[in-house]
Design a protein around this motif. Structure first.
Motif, PDB file in Angstrom:
ATOM      1  N   VAL A  83       0.900  -1.206  -0.083  1.00 30.98           N
ATOM      2  CA  VAL A  83       0.083  -0.045  -0.095  1.00 30.98           C
ATOM      3  C   VAL A  83       0.818   1.222   0.055  1.00 30.98           C
ATOM      4  O   VAL A  83       1.668   1.658   1.013  1.00 30.98           O
ATOM      5  N   GLU A  84       0.780   1.939  -1.125  1.00 26.72           N
ATOM      6  CA  GLU A  84       1.519   3.243  -1.092  1.00 26.72           C
ATOM      7  C   GLU A  84       0.662   4.296  -0.265  1.00 26.72           C
ATOM      8  O   GLU A  84      -0.445   4.342  -0.667  1.00 26.72           O
ATOM      9  N   SER A  85       1.296   5.449  -0.288  1.00 19.88           N
ATOM     10  CA  SER A  85       0.965   6.622   0.547  1.00 19.88           C
ATOM     11  C   SER A  85       1.897   7.755   0.196  1.00 19.88           C
ATOM     12  O   SER A  85       2.956   7.451  -0.030  1.00 19.88           O
ATOM     13  N   GLY A  86       1.296   8.943   0.582  1.00 27.07           N
ATOM     14  CA  GLY A  86       2.373  10.091   0.748  1.00 27.07           C
ATOM     15  C   GLY A  86       2.472  10.992  -0.618  1.00 27.07           C
ATOM     16  O   GLY A  86       2.930  11.933  -0.627  1.00 27.07           O
ATOM     17  N   GLY A  93       9.757  21.549  -4.689  1.00 24.82           N
ATOM     18  CA  GLY A  93       9.294  21.054  -3.436  1.00 24.82           C
ATOM     19  C   GLY A  93       9.668  19.672  -3.234  1.00 24.82           C
ATOM     20  O   GLY A  93      10.697  18.941  -3.806  1.00 24.82           O
ATOM     21  N   SER A  94       9.417  19.078  -1.955  1.00 24.31           N
ATOM     22  CA  SER A  94       9.595  17.511  -1.461  1.00 24.31           C
ATOM     23  C   SER A  94       8.472  16.924  -1.086  1.00 24.31           C
ATOM     24  O   SER A  94       7.386  17.275  -0.645  1.00 24.31           O
ATOM     25  N   LEU A  95       8.435  15.731  -1.243  1.00 21.60           N
ATOM     26  CA  LEU A  95       7.436  14.634  -0.844  1.00 21.60           C
ATOM     27  C   LEU A  95       8.330  13.183  -0.386  1.00 21.60           C
ATOM     28  O   LEU A  95       9.446  13.157  -1.098  1.00 21.60           O
ATOM     29  N   ARG A  96       7.737  12.623   0.529  1.00 24.41           N
ATOM     30  CA  ARG A  96       8.116  11.381   0.937  1.00 24.41           C
ATOM     31  C   ARG A  96       6.864  10.305   0.646  1.00 24.41           C
ATOM     32  O   ARG A  96       5.930  10.584   1.431  1.00 24.41           O
ATOM     33  N   LEU A  97       7.235   9.294  -0.337  1.00 22.55           N
ATOM     34  CA  LEU A  97       6.323   8.318  -0.266  1.00 22.55           C
ATOM     35  C   LEU A  97       6.753   7.044   0.440  1.00 22.55           C
ATOM     36  O   LEU A  97       7.734   6.848   0.933  1.00 22.55           O
ATOM     37  N   SER A  98       5.567   6.505   0.863  1.00 26.06           N
ATOM     38  CA  SER A  98       5.705   5.013   1.788  1.00 26.06           C
ATOM     39  C   SER A  98       5.018   4.103   1.063  1.00 26.06           C
ATOM     40  O   SER A  98       4.129   4.108   0.356  1.00 26.06           O
ATOM     41  N   CYS A  99       5.776   2.567   1.393  1.00 24.30           N
ATOM     42  CA  CYS A  99       5.154   1.751   0.681  1.00 24.30           C
ATOM     43  C   CYS A  99       5.057   0.551   1.942  1.00 24.30           C
ATOM     44  O   CYS A  99       6.283   0.142   2.257  1.00 24.30           O
ATOM     45  N   ALA A 100       4.035   0.491   2.480  1.00 26.26           N
ATOM     46  CA  ALA A 100       3.803  -0.451   3.666  1.00 26.26           C
ATOM     47  C   ALA A 100       3.570  -2.025   3.361  1.00 26.26           C
ATOM     48  O   ALA A 100       2.513  -2.184   2.336  1.00 26.26           O
ATOM     49  N   ALA A 101       4.321  -2.829   3.439  1.00 24.00           N
ATOM     50  CA  ALA A 101       4.025  -4.414   3.267  1.00 24.00           C
ATOM     51  C   ALA A 101       3.342  -4.906   4.338  1.00 24.00           C
ATOM     52  O   ALA A 101       3.363  -4.783   5.504  1.00 24.00           O
ATOM     53  N   SER A 102       2.329  -5.934   3.725  1.00 21.07           N
ATOM     54  CA  SER A 102       1.489  -6.764   4.850  1.00 21.07           C
ATOM     55  C   SER A 102       2.252  -7.570   5.672  1.00 21.07           C
ATOM     56  O   SER A 102       1.664  -8.096   6.766  1.00 21.07           O
ATOM     57  N   LEU A 125      10.326   6.345  -0.341  1.00 22.30           N
ATOM     58  CA  LEU A 125      11.079   7.143  -1.443  1.00 22.30           C
ATOM     59  C   LEU A 125      11.059   8.692  -1.108  1.00 22.30           C
ATOM     60  O   LEU A 125      10.141   9.454  -1.389  1.00 22.30           O
ATOM     61  N   GLN A 126      12.304   9.131  -0.760  1.00 20.33           N
ATOM     62  CA  GLN A 126      12.282  10.642  -0.418  1.00 20.33           C
ATOM     63  C   GLN A 126      12.611  11.372  -1.544  1.00 20.33           C
ATOM     64  O   GLN A 126      13.728  11.023  -2.291  1.00 20.33           O
ATOM     65  N   MET A 127      11.874  12.466  -1.964  1.00 19.25           N
ATOM     66  CA  MET A 127      11.876  13.048  -3.313  1.00 19.25           C
ATOM     67  C   MET A 127      12.214  14.348  -2.921  1.00 19.25           C
ATOM     68  O   MET A 127      11.296  15.227  -2.476  1.00 19.25           O
ATOM     69  N   TRP A 181       2.577  -5.694  -6.737  1.00 17.02           N
ATOM     70  CA  TRP A 181       2.461  -4.195  -7.082  1.00 17.02           C
ATOM     71  C   TRP A 181       1.770  -3.664  -5.911  1.00 17.02           C
ATOM     72  O   TRP A 181       0.689  -4.187  -5.749  1.00 17.02           O
ATOM     73  N   GLY A 182       1.881  -2.419  -5.768  1.00 18.60           N
ATOM     74  CA  GLY A 182       1.046  -1.541  -5.186  1.00 18.60           C
ATOM     75  C   GLY A 182       0.137  -1.099  -5.874  1.00 18.60           C
ATOM     76  O   GLY A 182       0.053  -0.956  -7.083  1.00 18.60           O
ATOM     77  N   GLN A 183      -0.928  -0.180  -5.390  1.00 17.36           N
ATOM     78  CA  GLN A 183      -2.206   0.240  -6.402  1.00 17.36           C
ATOM     79  C   GLN A 183      -1.785   1.692  -6.761  1.00 17.36           C
ATOM     80  O   GLN A 183      -2.450   2.090  -7.709  1.00 17.36           O
ATOM     81  N   GLY A 184      -0.412   2.223  -6.437  1.00 15.64           N
ATOM     82  CA  GLY A 184      -0.206   3.533  -6.859  1.00 15.64           C
ATOM     83  C   GLY A 184      -0.655   4.664  -6.030  1.00 15.64           C
ATOM     84  O   GLY A 184      -1.630   4.670  -5.758  1.00 15.64           O
ATOM     85  N   THR A 185       0.228   5.782  -6.036  1.00 15.57           N
ATOM     86  CA  THR A 185       0.071   6.999  -5.503  1.00 15.57           C
ATOM     87  C   THR A 185       0.397   8.037  -6.447  1.00 15.57           C
ATOM     88  O   THR A 185       1.293   8.169  -7.038  1.00 15.57           O
ATOM     89  N   GLN A 186      -0.468   9.242  -6.548  1.00 19.20           N
ATOM     90  CA  GLN A 186      -0.332  10.175  -7.637  1.00 19.20           C
ATOM     91  C   GLN A 186       0.679  11.328  -6.971  1.00 19.20           C
ATOM     92  O   GLN A 186       0.557  11.971  -5.950  1.00 19.20           O
TER      93      GLN A 186
END
Length: 118
Positions: free
Chosen positions: A5-8, A16-25, A80-82, A108-113
């Protein structure tokens, strides 16, 4: 079977900056390598960054020096720190887990925009 599950994701201005997260089950990092991919409208999905079970990382040339992939084993989460985001970074970002011994086993995760715009 692993669920991701991706988020962020979100809207950010250029630079600017964003940090994406990918949580595994479940705990998977000892037997899976992790990757971040992205896909912009009308384009093929491309590899952004990877981290293997030993912690070794690789990056696409387009993001070197700006993005950092990392993981927290205790939280079963890869990040993923961007930084220094550009409009061309706009895409749906996907997390992928692939078994190191059985490459056909992957999730694969569901994706985050991520949208980089003024």
């Amino acid at each position: 079977q692993v669920q991701l599950v991706e988020s962020g994701g979100g809207l950010v201005q250029p630079g600017g900056s964003l940090r994406l997260s990918c949580a595994a089950s479940r705990s998977i990092f000892s037997t899976y390598y992790m990757g971040w991919f992205r896909q912009a409208p009308g384009k093929q999905r491309e590899l952004v960054a990877t981290i293997n079970s030993g912690g070794s990382t690789d990056y696409a040339d387009s993001v070197k020096g700006r993005f950092t992939i990392s993981r927290d084993n205790a939280k079963n989460t890869v990040y993923l720190q961007m930084n220094s985001l550009k409009p061309e970074d706009t895409a749906v970002y996907y997390c992928k887990a692939q078994h190191t011994a059985f490459p056909r086993v992957f999730s694969w995760g569901q994706g985050t925009q991520v949208t980089v715009s003024s």
